[in-house]
Design a protein around this motif. Structure first.
Motif, short mmCIF file in Angstrom:
data_model
loop_
_atom_site.label_atom_id
_atom_site.label_comp_id
_atom_site.label_asym_id
_atom_site.label_seq_id
_atom_site.Cartn_x
_atom_site.Cartn_y
_atom_site.Cartn_z
N ALA A 1 -5.76 5.66 13.01
CA ALA A 1 -6.71 5.72 11.90
C ALA A 1 -6.82 7.14 11.35
O ALA A 1 -6.88 7.33 10.13
CB ALA A 1 -8.08 5.22 12.35
N LYS A 2 -6.82 8.14 12.23
CA LYS A 2 -6.88 9.54 11.79
C LYS A 2 -5.62 9.91 11.01
O LYS A 2 -5.68 10.61 10.00
CB LYS A 2 -7.06 10.47 12.98
N VAL A 3 -4.46 9.46 11.49
CA VAL A 3 -3.21 9.74 10.79
C VAL A 3 -3.22 9.08 9.42
O VAL A 3 -2.81 9.68 8.41
CB VAL A 3 -2.00 9.28 11.63
N SER A 4 -3.69 7.85 9.35
CA SER A 4 -3.77 7.14 8.07
C SER A 4 -4.72 7.84 7.12
O SER A 4 -4.44 7.97 5.92
CB SER A 4 -4.23 5.70 8.31
N GLN B 1 -5.46 11.38 2.28
CA GLN B 1 -5.88 12.63 1.69
C GLN B 1 -4.70 13.37 1.07
O GLN B 1 -4.82 13.95 -0.01
CB GLN B 1 -6.58 13.50 2.73
N LEU B 2 -3.56 13.33 1.74
CA LEU B 2 -2.36 13.96 1.20
C LEU B 2 -1.94 13.27 -0.09
O LEU B 2 -1.53 13.93 -1.05
CB LEU B 2 -1.23 13.91 2.23
N ASN B 3 -2.06 11.96 -0.13
CA ASN B 3 -1.71 11.22 -1.34
C ASN B 3 -2.63 11.61 -2.49
O ASN B 3 -2.19 11.72 -3.64
CB ASN B 3 -1.80 9.71 -1.08
N THR C 1 -5.53 14.36 28.25
CA THR C 1 -6.78 14.57 28.97
C THR C 1 -7.54 15.73 28.32
O THR C 1 -6.93 16.72 27.92
CB THR C 1 -6.52 14.90 30.45
N PRO C 2 -8.86 15.61 28.20
CA PRO C 2 -9.63 16.68 27.54
C PRO C 2 -9.73 17.91 28.44
O PRO C 2 -9.72 17.82 29.66
CB PRO C 2 -11.00 16.05 27.33
N THR C 3 -9.81 19.06 27.81
CA THR C 3 -10.02 20.30 28.55
C THR C 3 -11.51 20.64 28.53
O THR C 3 -12.28 20.03 27.80
CB THR C 3 -9.22 21.46 27.92
N ALA C 4 -11.90 21.62 29.29
CA ALA C 4 -13.31 21.97 29.41
C ALA C 4 -13.89 22.52 28.11
O ALA C 4 -15.06 22.30 27.80
CB ALA C 4 -13.50 22.99 30.52
N ASP C 5 -13.07 23.23 27.33
CA ASP C 5 -13.59 23.83 26.10
C ASP C 5 -13.42 22.94 24.88
O ASP C 5 -13.69 23.35 23.76
CB ASP C 5 -12.91 25.18 25.85
N MET C 6 -12.99 21.70 25.06
CA MET C 6 -12.78 20.78 23.95
C MET C 6 -14.11 20.16 23.50
O MET C 6 -14.89 19.71 24.33
CB MET C 6 -11.80 19.67 24.37
N PRO C 7 -14.36 20.15 22.18
CA PRO C 7 -15.59 19.51 21.69
C PRO C 7 -15.62 18.01 22.03
O PRO C 7 -14.58 17.39 22.24
CB PRO C 7 -15.56 19.72 20.18
N ALA C 8 -16.82 17.44 22.04
CA ALA C 8 -16.98 16.05 22.47
C ALA C 8 -16.22 15.07 21.58
O ALA C 8 -15.61 14.13 22.05
CB ALA C 8 -18.46 15.69 22.50
N GLY C 9 -16.22 15.25 20.27
CA GLY C 9 -15.58 14.30 19.37
C GLY C 9 -14.09 14.51 19.19
O GLY C 9 -13.43 13.75 18.50
N ALA C 10 -13.53 15.55 19.81
CA ALA C 10 -12.12 15.87 19.60
C ALA C 10 -11.19 14.97 20.41
O ALA C 10 -10.03 14.81 20.06
CB ALA C 10 -11.85 17.33 19.94
N GLN C 11 -11.67 14.40 21.49
CA GLN C 11 -10.83 13.57 22.35
C GLN C 11 -10.75 12.15 21.80
O GLN C 11 -11.77 11.46 21.72
CB GLN C 11 -11.40 13.54 23.78
N PRO C 12 -9.58 11.68 21.39
CA PRO C 12 -9.47 10.29 20.91
C PRO C 12 -9.68 9.31 22.07
O PRO C 12 -9.30 9.58 23.20
CB PRO C 12 -8.06 10.22 20.36
N ARG C 13 -10.28 8.18 21.75
CA ARG C 13 -10.57 7.19 22.78
C ARG C 13 -9.52 6.07 22.82
O ARG C 13 -9.49 5.30 23.76
CB ARG C 13 -11.96 6.62 22.56
N SER C 14 -8.68 5.98 21.78
CA SER C 14 -7.68 4.92 21.79
C SER C 14 -6.53 5.30 20.86
O SER C 14 -6.65 6.18 20.01
CB SER C 14 -8.29 3.60 21.32
N VAL C 15 -5.42 4.63 21.04
CA VAL C 15 -4.26 4.84 20.17
C VAL C 15 -4.60 4.39 18.75
O VAL C 15 -4.17 5.00 17.78
CB VAL C 15 -3.04 4.08 20.72
N GLN C 16 -5.43 3.36 18.61
CA GLN C 16 -5.83 2.89 17.29
C GLN C 16 -6.63 3.97 16.56
O GLN C 16 -6.51 4.12 15.34
CB GLN C 16 -6.66 1.60 17.39
N GLU C 17 -7.46 4.71 17.28
CA GLU C 17 -8.24 5.78 16.66
C GLU C 17 -7.30 6.89 16.17
O GLU C 17 -7.51 7.45 15.09
CB GLU C 17 -9.24 6.35 17.66
N ILE C 18 -6.27 7.19 16.94
CA ILE C 18 -5.29 8.18 16.51
C ILE C 18 -4.59 7.70 15.24
O ILE C 18 -4.40 8.45 14.29
CB ILE C 18 -4.26 8.46 17.63
#
Length: 96
Positions: free
Chosen positions: A59-62, A67-69, A40-57
């Motif tokens: 995608a970010k990990v991928s 980038q590491l590669n 759950t987002p906190t009050a001081d969390m920026p708008a784009g920081a909260q993932p909306r789905s497990v798929q989005e998470i």
């Protein structure tokens, strides 16, 4: 196939093998697969920081793995730049 793709494929195969072996090893019924709740987002969390789905998470990990590669292949990309001064670096190392 990149190194990252090979690692992800190995994890997927290991997970599939474990999933197939577990039901055969026990007679207990399988529990349904459930995805974790999103934080759950906190009050001081920026708008784009909260993932909306497990798929989005995923995608970010991928994206981070890609980038590491790219960082891992940086020495190969710098080889043409380093090659002309390599004899001087070797000579400086021999003098030490």
């Amino acid at each position: 196939m990149t190194k990252t793709q090979r690692i992800l494929a190995a994890f997927a195969l290991a997970g599939a093998a474990a999933g197939l072996a577990a039901p055969a090893a026990s007679a207990a019924p399988l529990a349904p697969l459930t995805l974790p709740d999103l934080p759950t987002p906190t009050a001081d969390m920026p708008a784009g920081a909260q993932p909306r789905s497990v798929q989005e998470i995923g995608a970010k990990v991928s994206e981070g793995a890609n980038q590491l590669n790219q960082v891992m292949t940086l020495p190969d990309q710098l080889a043409p730049v380093i090659a002309p001064v390599q004899p001087l670096v070797d000579l400086a190392g021999a003098i030490q």
